[in-house]
Design a protein around this motif. Structure first.
Motif, PDB file in Angstrom:
ATOM      1  N   CYS A 116      -6.786  -4.706  -8.431  1.00 52.18           N
ATOM      2  CA  CYS A 116      -7.314  -5.267  -7.185  1.00 52.18           C
ATOM      3  C   CYS A 116      -8.788  -4.931  -7.000  1.00 52.18           C
ATOM      4  O   CYS A 116      -9.478  -5.570  -6.226  1.00 52.18           O
ATOM      5  CB  CYS A 116      -6.493  -4.797  -5.987  1.00 52.18           C
ATOM      6  N   GLY A 117      -9.248  -3.892  -7.696  1.00 54.64           N
ATOM      7  CA  GLY A 117     -10.669  -3.577  -7.624  1.00 54.64           C
ATOM      8  C   GLY A 117     -11.089  -2.754  -6.426  1.00 54.64           C
ATOM      9  O   GLY A 117     -12.268  -2.531  -6.205  1.00 54.64           O
ATOM     10  N   LEU A 118     -10.127  -2.282  -5.645  1.00 56.92           N
ATOM     11  CA  LEU A 118     -10.460  -1.446  -4.484  1.00 56.92           C
ATOM     12  C   LEU A 118     -11.223  -0.190  -4.933  1.00 56.92           C
ATOM     13  O   LEU A 118     -12.169   0.240  -4.284  1.00 56.92           O
ATOM     14  CB  LEU A 118      -9.182  -1.044  -3.740  1.00 56.92           C
ATOM     15  N   ARG A 135     -11.226 -12.694  -5.598  1.00 59.12           N
ATOM     16  CA  ARG A 135     -10.095 -11.869  -6.016  1.00 59.12           C
ATOM     17  C   ARG A 135     -10.526 -10.408  -6.092  1.00 59.12           C
ATOM     18  O   ARG A 135     -11.154  -9.973  -7.044  1.00 59.12           O
ATOM     19  CB  ARG A 135      -9.549 -12.335  -7.360  1.00 59.12           C
ATOM     20  N   GLY A 136     -10.188  -9.671  -5.043  1.00 59.59           N
ATOM     21  CA  GLY A 136     -10.548  -8.268  -5.011  1.00 59.59           C
ATOM     22  C   GLY A 136     -10.143  -7.677  -3.684  1.00 59.59           C
ATOM     23  O   GLY A 136     -10.099  -8.388  -2.669  1.00 59.59           O
ATOM     24  N   ARG A 137      -9.811  -6.411  -3.693  1.00 61.33           N
ATOM     25  CA  ARG A 137      -9.366  -5.778  -2.457  1.00 61.33           C
ATOM     26  C   ARG A 137     -10.511  -4.944  -1.912  1.00 61.33           C
ATOM     27  O   ARG A 137     -10.920  -3.969  -2.550  1.00 61.33           O
ATOM     28  CB  ARG A 137      -8.168  -4.886  -2.780  1.00 61.33           C
ATOM     29  N   PRO A 138     -11.047  -5.315  -0.751  1.00 60.14           N
ATOM     30  CA  PRO A 138     -12.206  -4.589  -0.229  1.00 60.14           C
ATOM     31  C   PRO A 138     -11.893  -3.125   0.084  1.00 60.14           C
ATOM     32  O   PRO A 138     -10.771  -2.794   0.491  1.00 60.14           O
ATOM     33  CB  PRO A 138     -12.560  -5.349   1.045  1.00 60.14           C
ATOM     34  N   GLY A 139     -12.907  -2.296  -0.107  1.00 63.94           N
ATOM     35  CA  GLY A 139     -12.721  -0.872   0.147  1.00 63.94           C
ATOM     36  C   GLY A 139     -13.235  -0.459   1.507  1.00 63.94           C
ATOM     37  O   GLY A 139     -12.786   0.531   2.075  1.00 63.94           O
ATOM     38  N   GLU A 140     -14.198  -1.229   2.025  1.00 61.46           N
ATOM     39  CA  GLU A 140     -14.856  -0.749   3.245  1.00 61.46           C
ATOM     40  C   GLU A 140     -15.557  -1.896   3.974  1.00 61.46           C
ATOM     41  O   GLU A 140     -16.006  -2.854   3.359  1.00 61.46           O
ATOM     42  CB  GLU A 140     -15.908   0.295   2.837  1.00 61.46           C
ATOM     43  N   THR A 158     -13.182  -9.110  -8.951  1.00 62.01           N
ATOM     44  CA  THR A 158     -12.590  -8.587 -10.192  1.00 62.01           C
ATOM     45  C   THR A 158     -12.577  -9.622 -11.304  1.00 62.01           C
ATOM     46  O   THR A 158     -12.425  -9.281 -12.466  1.00 62.01           O
ATOM     47  CB  THR A 158     -11.140  -8.113  -9.948  1.00 62.01           C
ATOM     48  N   PRO A 179      -4.051   1.696  -3.608  1.00 58.45           N
ATOM     49  CA  PRO A 179      -2.795   1.302  -2.946  1.00 58.45           C
ATOM     50  C   PRO A 179      -1.542   1.521  -3.795  1.00 58.45           C
ATOM     51  O   PRO A 179      -0.441   1.423  -3.271  1.00 58.45           O
ATOM     52  CB  PRO A 179      -3.000  -0.182  -2.641  1.00 58.45           C
ATOM     53  N   THR A 226      -5.647 -10.061  -3.220  1.00 59.56           N
ATOM     54  CA  THR A 226      -5.209  -9.448  -4.476  1.00 59.56           C
ATOM     55  C   THR A 226      -4.359 -10.448  -5.245  1.00 59.56           C
ATOM     56  O   THR A 226      -4.552 -10.670  -6.421  1.00 59.56           O
ATOM     57  CB  THR A 226      -4.415  -8.157  -4.203  1.00 59.56           C
ATOM     58  N   THR A 255     -13.219   0.187  -7.507  1.00 64.22           N
ATOM     59  CA  THR A 255     -14.603  -0.136  -7.853  1.00 64.22           C
ATOM     60  C   THR A 255     -15.429  -0.419  -6.601  1.00 64.22           C
ATOM     61  O   THR A 255     -16.581  -0.016  -6.501  1.00 64.22           O
ATOM     62  CB  THR A 255     -14.633  -1.348  -8.805  1.00 64.22           C
ATOM     63  N   SER A 256     -14.787  -1.084  -5.613  1.00 57.33           N
ATOM     64  CA  SER A 256     -15.550  -1.439  -4.419  1.00 57.33           C
ATOM     65  C   SER A 256     -16.048  -0.198  -3.682  1.00 57.33           C
ATOM     66  O   SER A 256     -17.087  -0.225  -3.051  1.00 57.33           O
ATOM     67  CB  SER A 256     -14.714  -2.321  -3.492  1.00 57.33           C
ATOM     68  N   ASN A 257     -15.316   0.891  -3.796  1.00 57.91           N
ATOM     69  CA  ASN A 257     -15.688   2.113  -3.084  1.00 57.91           C
ATOM     70  C   ASN A 257     -16.399   3.139  -3.958  1.00 57.91           C
ATOM     71  O   ASN A 257     -16.767   4.197  -3.482  1.00 57.91           O
ATOM     72  CB  ASN A 257     -14.427   2.781  -2.532  1.00 57.91           C
ATOM     73  N   ASP A 267       0.837  -1.183   0.000  1.00 55.30           N
ATOM     74  CA  ASP A 267       0.000   0.000   0.000  1.00 55.30           C
ATOM     75  C   ASP A 267       0.883   1.248   0.000  1.00 55.30           C
ATOM     76  O   ASP A 267       1.614   1.501   0.945  1.00 55.30           O
ATOM     77  CB  ASP A 267      -0.874  -0.044   1.264  1.00 55.30           C
ATOM     78  N   GLY A 272     -15.976  -9.126 -12.501  1.00 64.29           N
ATOM     79  CA  GLY A 272     -16.230  -7.724 -12.816  1.00 64.29           C
ATOM     80  C   GLY A 272     -17.503  -7.231 -12.170  1.00 64.29           C
ATOM     81  O   GLY A 272     -18.256  -6.460 -12.758  1.00 64.29           O
ATOM     82  N   PRO A 300     -19.320  -5.690  -8.510  1.00 61.27           N
ATOM     83  CA  PRO A 300     -19.194  -5.238  -7.120  1.00 61.27           C
ATOM     84  C   PRO A 300     -20.102  -6.064  -6.205  1.00 61.27           C
ATOM     85  O   PRO A 300     -21.227  -6.374  -6.577  1.00 61.27           O
ATOM     86  CB  PRO A 300     -19.669  -3.780  -7.164  1.00 61.27           C
ATOM     87  N   ASP A 330     -21.536  -6.857  -2.052  1.00 64.06           N
ATOM     88  CA  ASP A 330     -21.647  -6.524  -0.640  1.00 64.06           C
ATOM     89  C   ASP A 330     -21.773  -7.857   0.088  1.00 64.06           C
ATOM     90  O   ASP A 330     -22.808  -8.511   0.013  1.00 64.06           O
ATOM     91  CB  ASP A 330     -22.904  -5.674  -0.383  1.00 64.06           C
ATOM     92  N   ASP A 350     -17.197   0.919 -14.151  1.00 59.67           N
ATOM     93  CA  ASP A 350     -16.242   0.130 -13.384  1.00 59.67           C
ATOM     94  C   ASP A 350     -14.851   0.746 -13.580  1.00 59.67           C
ATOM     95  O   ASP A 350     -14.210   0.531 -14.603  1.00 59.67           O
ATOM     96  CB  ASP A 350     -16.263  -1.329 -13.870  1.00 59.67           C
ATOM     97  N   ARG A 368     -12.019   0.073 -12.346  1.00 57.59           N
ATOM     98  CA  ARG A 368     -10.937  -0.905 -12.539  1.00 57.59           C
ATOM     99  C   ARG A 368     -10.873  -1.351 -13.999  1.00 57.59           C
ATOM    100  O   ARG A 368      -9.808  -1.395 -14.602  1.00 57.59           O
ATOM    101  CB  ARG A 368     -11.162  -2.131 -11.646  1.00 57.59           C
ATOM    102  N   GLU A 369     -12.063  -1.608 -14.548  1.00 59.36           N
ATOM    103  CA  GLU A 369     -12.116  -2.077 -15.928  1.00 59.36           C
ATOM    104  C   GLU A 369     -11.651  -0.982 -16.891  1.00 59.36           C
ATOM    105  O   GLU A 369     -10.954  -1.248 -17.872  1.00 59.36           O
ATOM    106  CB  GLU A 369     -13.545  -2.472 -16.244  1.00 59.36           C
ATOM    107  N   ARG A 426     -17.461  -4.604   1.460  1.00 60.86           N
ATOM    108  CA  ARG A 426     -17.711  -4.152   0.099  1.00 60.86           C
ATOM    109  C   ARG A 426     -16.467  -4.425  -0.744  1.00 60.86           C
ATOM    110  O   ARG A 426     -15.378  -3.958  -0.434  1.00 60.86           O
ATOM    111  CB  ARG A 426     -18.020  -2.657   0.121  1.00 60.86           C
ATOM    112  N   VAL A 427     -16.643  -5.197  -1.789  1.00 61.25           N
ATOM    113  CA  VAL A 427     -15.495  -5.609  -2.598  1.00 61.25           C
ATOM    114  C   VAL A 427     -15.956  -5.825  -4.037  1.00 61.25           C
ATOM    115  O   VAL A 427     -17.129  -6.101  -4.280  1.00 61.25           O
ATOM    116  CB  VAL A 427     -14.872  -6.910  -2.022  1.00 61.25           C
ATOM    117  N   GLU A 428     -15.050  -5.664  -4.978  1.00 59.57           N
ATOM    118  CA  GLU A 428     -15.390  -6.051  -6.341  1.00 59.57           C
ATOM    119  C   GLU A 428     -14.798  -7.425  -6.606  1.00 59.57           C
ATOM    120  O   GLU A 428     -13.613  -7.645  -6.371  1.00 59.57           O
ATOM    121  CB  GLU A 428     -14.825  -5.062  -7.371  1.00 59.57           C
TER     122      GLU A 428
END
Lengths: 793, 195
Positions: free
Chosen positions: B35-37, A476-481, A496, B86, A452, B39-41, A414, A499, A501, A503, B51, B53-54, A492-494
């Motif tokens: 990683c899609g962070l 496979r996705g990095r959660p945002g919240e 990926t 990140p 990731t 998009t998630s937010n 990060d 493709g 999102p 919850d 999207d 990320r896309e 909350r994550v996508e």
């Protein structure tokens, strides 16, 4: 020469005895012998040996077919004795390949009384014009002999490192290193700031085993090792101890330690626990990640070593109830921290890591939601000696969660503020370990890992498959919240790969927190003046070939103090560090010139030498500046900085340099071009490689081997220009720890030469790389062509 | 010392973005690990098919179809992606540069038509004020409080001792000149014409 006797492990050092030196300026000057080698016909097919031989003025000159052959060893020795020679020049091949051989062949002479003149790699193999090559050979030989005349006989520098080690940090790395050293008969002291040894490993409950595809009990593995440490006669353990100050001497370190007593006389305490029973103060217990409480007088955990109670001064209210309860009279509120002077030959830094502060990622709600926990928290929950006796229960309501979501890379990988740019290396395996335990014991609990990249390197991939077979959901996705909705945690994550999102509703969230350097690691690095990398872990001397050395001699590093790693790697590194200490003690006793020597009477302690030295060889020894000859490379950067001219580089003195420069330019004819190339060892190797590959360059190039461009002062260069040099090329490998010194040197030389009116393109610098000999060759050609073109105009 | 020459990549969307004046030199676009962070937010992603990320993936693949995707117009520059990424990438910024590229070739101008007044306000008054066409939306969102605030604002400012916020005289003229000299006004005219 080191003689070891069978009945004694002691190492005795007997310095070699060389032929006695004649007094300089005596009536009988040193006798010089010159041995020429035809090298089969590698040298003689291009160079006219007769001409060369007749040009040499010396007390003895002889020519041989193959000088390096074992027969010639006898010849050289015999001639030295018969003709009473004091100094010997070997006119043959590169000193890089054969200097040691010939120093050995000339055995009664001091090694510094032997000079090699490189006619093969740097003359016959790179030139084709016989006449020009012979002319160059004559001159190069003369320069070598002139250098030899000015050489000083130097003795090897002998030092015996004290046979002991101080190990900072009592985790698995420190314990392993101490045990290895102690078993080799080396006195080791483990210095730990906490009240008990064992480090992080005692907390984690289970460790993953890719070999057995199972989780093993960490404490069961560790306990026997700890017991061995306690009972070992060569190991001393000091807990609650910090380093206050450190001083460096030639053979040892002088440390000032402070031992906090914890207000308990360790030797009296029998750990009956009566004190804790009566203590009225309850505080969150760090051992259980603050999920339970302990008293202000406490023992970290039942198997703690040393097995004594200790008072947490911050929270103790000094009511005295514990002292009353203690039948042994072990508690004493007047006990003061003790300052202890300590001496050790070597130091191992094993100060470990800390876990990332999850408050720095508020979006994941670690402190807002009870059921958002860290992997270390989960370790304690799953530990049979933890807050739930190993039951997977939610902190909020004590229920078994139906679903657990793990978030990888929390704080790792990060680049954002407060983030760690590196991968913490172990979190993927930790998450899988916990997933495995959960799926094993709670088959109805779903485990989801949001990742990731899953980094299960090497054999660990087997473990991933094993856990996957137990049933595991990977997203496979990095959660945002992480938020809360209708009493449920929502991640909350996508996804990926899809493709889309998502919850994810869940009962428990586990954050895979980053590993970060411990405060103790950073503090000790500053106290010992050991270099850290940009992420503030201890920097190893060389990531590939010196992974446990630090940039300071006799200070080594292992475990997570050096960077994130698992127990396996920590143990391997700890053993390597111990081996290095042992090597230092057993054989780290000789240093070879060139080295810097400070003339203390001239020194005014300005410290410029210490600041410039990237090898950290210069230190202040109580009241004087001193150079550690083992760390010094003789590069000469310090000598260039010294305003008092108090530093001499033994092994390549000014007279030698001047003599070489002068001789290499002495027979320059009208219209001829001469370029002097000052090359460090890497540059010199590259030049030799040009020879191996039989690539030609102009005869105008004349090479002088130096330890570093830092050795060269502007007056050397001006001397060369005044003697007729048309150009000077300085090539050196850009050694990381001396980059600043190099830059300063290049700037200084460039400016000073310009001030003397020399056109700036006549002094060139080049970064040399051993395999990139073609680059150096190109430099030779370009320099020559540029000067020639200019001369024509 | 010889200077090391870095080979520049061929013309590509990534290069175009890195070279854009808006992009900071350490923009981590090439380091994106999908990683899609973001998009998630992303609030736009929650309420539409956008999207980020896309979008970044397509840019990295130099896939020009990204320019034709209507979803990229759903981003409203909240910068959540930029502040969370990140690897220090900013999908939001990439989005802006892509839109600029589209607008420069005359596409999708209708998307910005209603913002043109914002630009003219800037030219005339030296401050960007909310276009009048947005009035009804704001009333719908905030109710009667909004027209009330609008009405009372001069009084409130006076009470707080704040001065007139529209620039006047020399200052206004100067801003106008700068906007003209920098091509802003001309660009505004062009957009207005196409719209």
């Amino acid at each position: 020469m080191i003689i070891m006797t069978n009945n004694s492990p002691q190492v005795e050092y007997i310095p070699p005895v060389y032929k006695e030196k004649r007094l300089r300026h005596s009536k009988n000057p040193d006798k010089i012998g010159v041995f020429l080698c035809r090298c089969g016909d590698n040298i003689s097919n291009i160079i006219d040996m007769e001409k060369l031989k007749s040009s040499i003025k010396a007390d003895f000159v002889a020519e041989f077919e193959n000088l390096c052959s074992i027969n010639c060893r006898r010849h050289i020795r015999e001639e030295i004795i018969e003709h009473d020679l004091d100094r010997v020049a070997i006119v043959a091949c590169s000193p890089l390949t054969h200097l040691k051989t010939f120093q050995n062949y000339a055995d009664p002479l001091n090694p510094h009384m032997v000079e090699m003149i490189n006619l093969r790699e740097q003359c016959s193999w790179v030139h084709t014009d016989q006449e020009k090559a012979t002319k160059k050979a004559i001159e190069v030989t003369r320069a070598g002999i002139e250098k030899l005349k000015n050489a000083q006989a130097l003795d090897k520098i002998i030092r015996q490192t004290e046979k002991s080690a101080a190990i900072f940090g009592g985790g698995i790395s420190g314990i392993t290193a101490a045990l290895s050293l102690a078993n080799q008969g080396i006195k080791s002291c483990i210095i730990e700031k906490k009240p008990t040894i064992g480090g992080n490993m005692v907390k984690i409950g289970k460790v993953f085993s890719p070999e057995k595809l199972a989780e093993e009990c960490a404490l069961c593995i560790l306990n026997p090792i700890i017991n061995e440490v306690i009972n070992h006669k060569n190991i001393h353990i000091m807990t609650r101890t910090n380093l206050l100050r450190a001083g460096r001497k030639a053979t040892h370190f002088k440390l000032i330690l402070e031992k906090d007593t914890g207000l308990v006389h360790e030797e009296r305490c029998i750990a009956c626990g009566k004190c804790a029973e009566v203590c009225p103060v309850e505080v969150p217990d760090e051992w259980n990640q603050k999920m339970t409480t302990r008293k202000a007088i406490y023992k970290t955990f039942p198997q703690a070593v040393p097995d004594v109670y200790t008072i947490d001064r911050e929270n103790c209210i000094e009511c005295g109830m514990c002292a009353e309860a203690c039948k042994m009279g072990a508690i004493d509120f007047k006990l003061k921290p003790e300052v202890i002077p300590f001496q050790a030959g070597n130091i191992i830094i094993a100060t470990g890591h800390e876990n990332y502060d999850l408050n720095k990622r508020p979006e994941y709600g670690y402190h807002r939601f009870d059921d958002v926990i860290s992997q270390m928290d989960l370790s304690r929950i799953l530990g049979v000696n933890g807050p739930t006796q190993g039951e997977l229960l939610r902190i909020s309501d004590g229920k078994v969660p139906d679903k657990v979501v793990m978030i990888q890379c929390t704080g790792s990988r990060d680049e954002k503020a407060d983030g760690k740019r590196y991968c913490s290396k172990v979190c993927c395996m930790i998450a899988l370990k916990h997933a495995s335990i959960i799926r094993e014991h709670y088959p109805d609990t779903e485990v989801v890992i949001c990742y990731t990249d899953l980094r299960t390197v090497g054999m660990y991939e087997n473990y991933l498959r094993y856990v996957q077979d137990k049933g595991l959901k990977l997203i496979r996705g990095r959660p945002g919240e992480v938020s809360k909705k209708d009493g449920k945690l929502v991640v909350r994550v996508e996804d990926t790969l899809e493709g889309k999102p998502l919850d994810i509703e869940t009962d428990m969230v586990v954050l895979s927190e980053a590993i970060e350097p411990s405060a103790g690691t950073m503090r000790i690095a500053r106290k010992l003046n050991v270099g850290m990398n940009q992420d503030l872990f201890i920097k190893e001397k060389h990531a590939k070939i010196k992974p446990v050395n630090t940039d300071m001699g006799r200070i080594f590093v292992c475990g997570t103090a050096q960077g994130p790693k698992d127990i396996t790697d920590s143990v391997a590194q700890a053993n390597a560090a111990a081996a290095k200490v042992s090597e230092e003690i057993e054989s780290g006793t000789e240093a070879e010139p060139p080295v810097a020597v400070i003339e203390t009477s001239k020194c005014d302690l300005c410290g410029k030498c210490r600041n410039i030295c990237g090898f950290k060889a210069v230190y202040k020894d109580e009241e004087n500046m001193a150079v550690d000859p083992m760390a010094c490379r003789g590069c000469g950067a310090c000598a260039g900085q010294c305003p008092q001219e108090a530093i001499e580089i033994k092994g390549i003195n000014d007279q030698e340099l001047y003599a070489q420069i002068k001789a290499l330019l002495s027979d320059k004819e009208e219209g001829e071009i001469r370029i002097l190339a000052f090359l460090d060892n890497v540059g010199y190797t590259a030049a030799d490689t040009i020879g191996y590959n039989r690539i030609n360059y102009p005869e105008a190039i004349r090479i002088i081997r130096i330890p570093s461009i830092n050795r060269i002062m502007s007056h050397h260069l001006m001397y060369a220009f005044n003697q007729g040099a048309d150009g000077i090329l300085m090539a050196e490998y850009p050694d990381e720890c001396m980059l600043e010194a190099h830059k300063a040197k290049i700037k200084e030389l460039t400016e000073k030469i310009a001030a003397e009116g020399i056109p700036n393109d006549r002094l060139r610098f080049y970064k040399a790389y051993a395999p990139h000999y073609r680059g150096l060759n190109k430099q030779f050609h370009r320099f020559y062509e540029d000067i020639r073109a200019e001369a024509k105009i | 010392m010889m200077e090391k020459k870095h080979k520049k990549s061929q013309h590509s969307l990534v290069r175009e973005i890195k070279d854009n004046l808006r992009a900071s030199p350490d923009l981590g676009i090439k380091r994106c690990m999908q990683c899609g962070l973001c998009t998630s937010n992303c609030p736009a992603a929650r309420h539409s098919d956008y999207d980020p990320r896309e979008m970044v993936k397509k840019v990295l693949d130099n896939n020009l179809e990204v320019l034709d995707n209507p979803d990229i117009w759903n981003c409203f520059y909240c910068y959540t992606c930029a502040s969370n990424c990140p690897v220090n990438n900013s999908p939001s910024l990439i989005n802006q540069i892509l839109r600029e590229k589209i607008l420069n070739t005359g596409g999708n101008v209708s998307r910005v038509a209603e913002f043109i007044e914002f630009g003219y306000n800037y030219v005339e008054k030296g401050v960007g004020t909310i276009p009048s066409t947005f009035f009804q939306d704001l009333v719908d969102d905030f109710g009667e409080d909004y027209p009330k605030l609008k009405h009372d604002l001069p009084d409130i400012r006076r009470k707080l001792g704040l001065k007139e916020y529209n620039l006047k005289g020399e200052a206004a003229a100067e801003v106008k000149n700068i906007l003209k000299a920098s091509g802003f006004t001309q660009r505004l005219e062009k957009l207005k014409k196409i719209a």
